[in-house]
Design a protein around this motif. Structure first.
Motif, PDB file in Angstrom:
ATOM      1  N   ARG A  87       0.877  -1.174   0.000  1.00  0.00           N
ATOM      2  CA  ARG A  87       0.000   0.000   0.000  1.00  0.00           C
ATOM      3  C   ARG A  87       0.916   1.225   0.000  1.00  0.00           C
ATOM      4  N   GLN A  89       1.492   5.302  -0.442  1.00  0.00           N
ATOM      5  CA  GLN A  89       0.896   6.639  -0.410  1.00  0.00           C
ATOM      6  C   GLN A  89       2.021   7.664  -0.442  1.00  0.00           C
ATOM      7  N   TRP A  93       5.102   3.655   2.458  1.00  0.00           N
ATOM      8  CA  TRP A  93       4.298   2.481   2.126  1.00  0.00           C
ATOM      9  C   TRP A  93       4.396   1.441   3.225  1.00  0.00           C
ATOM     10  N   ARG A  95       3.592  -3.056   3.739  1.00  0.00           N
ATOM     11  CA  ARG A  95       3.092  -4.364   3.284  1.00  0.00           C
ATOM     12  C   ARG A  95       3.138  -5.276   4.489  1.00  0.00           C
ATOM     13  N   GLU A  96       2.314  -6.315   4.474  1.00  0.00           N
ATOM     14  CA  GLU A  96       2.231  -7.133   5.687  1.00  0.00           C
ATOM     15  C   GLU A  96       2.058  -8.615   5.375  1.00  0.00           C
ATOM     16  N   ARG A 121       3.721   8.316   9.693  1.00  0.00           N
ATOM     17  CA  ARG A 121       2.673   7.315   9.976  1.00  0.00           C
ATOM     18  C   ARG A 121       1.836   7.953  11.056  1.00  0.00           C
ATOM     19  N   SER A 191      -3.512  -6.245  11.743  1.00  0.00           N
ATOM     20  CA  SER A 191      -3.191  -5.643  10.455  1.00  0.00           C
ATOM     21  C   SER A 191      -2.834  -4.182  10.628  1.00  0.00           C
ATOM     22  N   GLU A 192      -1.848  -3.731   9.861  1.00  0.00           N
ATOM     23  CA  GLU A 192      -1.454  -2.321   9.874  1.00  0.00           C
ATOM     24  C   GLU A 192      -2.518  -1.454   9.189  1.00  0.00           C
ATOM     25  N   PHE A 193      -3.393  -2.107   8.435  1.00  0.00           N
ATOM     26  CA  PHE A 193      -4.423  -1.361   7.705  1.00  0.00           C
ATOM     27  C   PHE A 193      -5.708  -1.248   8.519  1.00  0.00           C
ATOM     28  N   ASN A 194      -5.635  -1.602   9.780  1.00  0.00           N
ATOM     29  CA  ASN A 194      -6.831  -1.606  10.619  1.00  0.00           C
ATOM     30  C   ASN A 194      -6.444  -1.173  12.029  1.00  0.00           C
ATOM     31  N   TRP A 230      -3.430   7.988   7.466  1.00  0.00           N
ATOM     32  CA  TRP A 230      -2.630   6.761   7.597  1.00  0.00           C
ATOM     33  C   TRP A 230      -1.138   7.082   7.424  1.00  0.00           C
TER      34      TRP A 230
END
Ligand code: MN
Ligand code: MN
Length: 412
Positions: A87, A89, A93, A95-96, A121, A191-194, A230
């Motif tokens: 991901r 931006q 970025w 990834r996980e 971040r 998750s890093e996205f949550n 994020w």
């Protein structure tokens, strides 16, 4: 000779390289039917004429042709960030590798993140503890502990941080080229996205409540972002003392960082060294223990297991070959390159060989307050030698040449 006797004879013979025995049809695998290339006699059983991707297949020589001591039926313990979706931006970025993609990794999920110089971040928190090691560059981290004590620290390659569950924090890349680091959460599903994001909370609180909460007019919040950030590009921060002063840092907060790569090795031989960070030398790190292992070319991390926790490991540099042993018996051998990951369940036997021409460096993470291991050679040299002779058919005179204690790395 019954199969039990032969198993003992063959393993002892192969260990000492006795000529001739190595050619036995079932060498290295006394189980039936025998597995492995060396036990496949008909020529076509050794070829692979079907579809393949040679570039990918070549990364896994021990999957293409496993040692004949491997016995199938074990879940895959290999994963990688190399094929993890990024991901990206403006500002960096991530990834996980989580349990969603890597079924056996129950206790730990991993994130690899890059922040540009000035990249942020955003301020956030989460229900899991966060452990990290810096891989390259420099990063500034800020936290606030449960007693309201702030911290602002700069970290660089080889440094760790640990944030207990719920601890608010931010990360920012510094000059000249930002930072890249590896995170581990003490829960395979994390998750890093949550994560809980400060922008999301502010945007989802009624303006009149924000006004009441902070004691200022509603208009103060008219320019807040309506979508979370994020990761985003920020300005390069001022020198550390200025940010500390501006954050009202006072001495006394528990240290959230640890300089692992500069720490005294727990063990060191010609074969390699291990540096440990757990709650004994890094007191805040109550749910994660870490071992930074450096294995020299030709060296090997000895046969061992961890009685207290699963091992999640990330290859920082070099090439490795690892075999995991389980009941059954089952055994699986896999190959690892930089940014690959292995996961070994608690108490399963394993070893790590450096199969490259350069130094192999691996960071292993355990969901525990302490690092613990049991060494096979330590065990075999601390029982009555007669016990070993009657079990493995290894003569006490020869057993006396085994390393005593826990070498960790061979050669001594
Ligand atoms: Mn975090
Ligand atoms: Mn291990």
């Amino acid at each position: 000779m019954n199969p039990l006797q032969r198993r003992g004879f063959l393993s002892a013979a192969s260990f000492f390289g006795i000529a001739g025995v190595a050619q036995a049809a079932t060498f290295g695998n006394p189980d039936h039917p025998a597995q492995g290339m060396r036990n496949a006699v008909s020529p076509s059983s050794k070829t692979d004429p079907g579809p393949k991707n040679p570039a990918l297949a070549s990364q896994f020589p021990d999957f293409q042709s496993p040692p004949s001591t491997d016995v199938d039926g074990m879940p895959l313990f290999w994963a990688s960030f190399n094929n993890a979706h990024k991901r990206i931006q403006n500002g960096g970025w991530a990834r996980e590798v989580t349990q969603d993609d890597f079924a056996i990794s129950e206790d730990i999920s991993g994130v690899n993140m890059r922040l540009s110089a000035g990249g942020i971040r955003e301020m956030h928190w989460h229900q899991q503890a966060e452990w990290a090691i810096m891989l390259t560059g420099k990063c500034r981290i800020t936290t606030l502990d449960e007693q309201g004590r702030p911290s602002v620290d700069d970290v660089e390659a080889g440094d760790l941080w640990y944030f207990p569950p719920g601890l608010p924090h931010s990360l920012q890349g510094l000059g000249p080229d930002g930072a890249e680091f590896l995170l581990a959460f003490d829960n395979g599903k994390s998750s890093e996205f949550n994560t809980l994001l400060v922008t999301d909370w502010i945007a989802h609180t009624p303006p009149e409540v924000l006004a009441k909460n902070f004691g200022v007019p509603e208009e103060v919040f008219k320019n807040i972002p309506l979508d979370n950030l994020w990761i985003f590009q920020g300005d390069i921060p001022p020198d550390l003392p200025i940010d500390r002063k501006n954050s009202r840092v006072v001495p006394g907060a528990q240290k959230v960082i640890y300089k692992l790569s500069q720490s005294q090795p727990l063990s060191r031989t010609r074969g390699g060294k291990a540096q440990i960070a757990d709650s004994r030398n890094f007191p805040i790190s109550k749910t994660v223990a870490a071992a930074l292992e450096t294995i020299e070319p030709g060296g090997m991390r000895e046969m061992h297991w961890h009685p207290n926790a699963d091992e999640w490991a990330f290859v920082i540099k070099g090439k490795a070959r690892v075999t995991v042993f389980n009941t059954g018996p089952k055994a699986q051998t896999a190959n690892f390159n930089p940014a690959d990951v292995w996961y070994i369940k608690k108490s399963l036997g394993h070893y790590v060989e450096n199969t490259g021409d350069d130094v192999l460096q691996v960071i292993s993470v355990f969901k525990s307050d302490r690092f613990a291991e049991v060494s096979l050679s330590d065990w075999l040299t601390h029982v009555p030698p007669e016990m070993v002779r009657q079990t493995l058919n290894i003569d006490p005179d020869v057993l006396a040449r085994f390393p005593t204690g826990r070498p960790d790395f061979m050669p001594l």
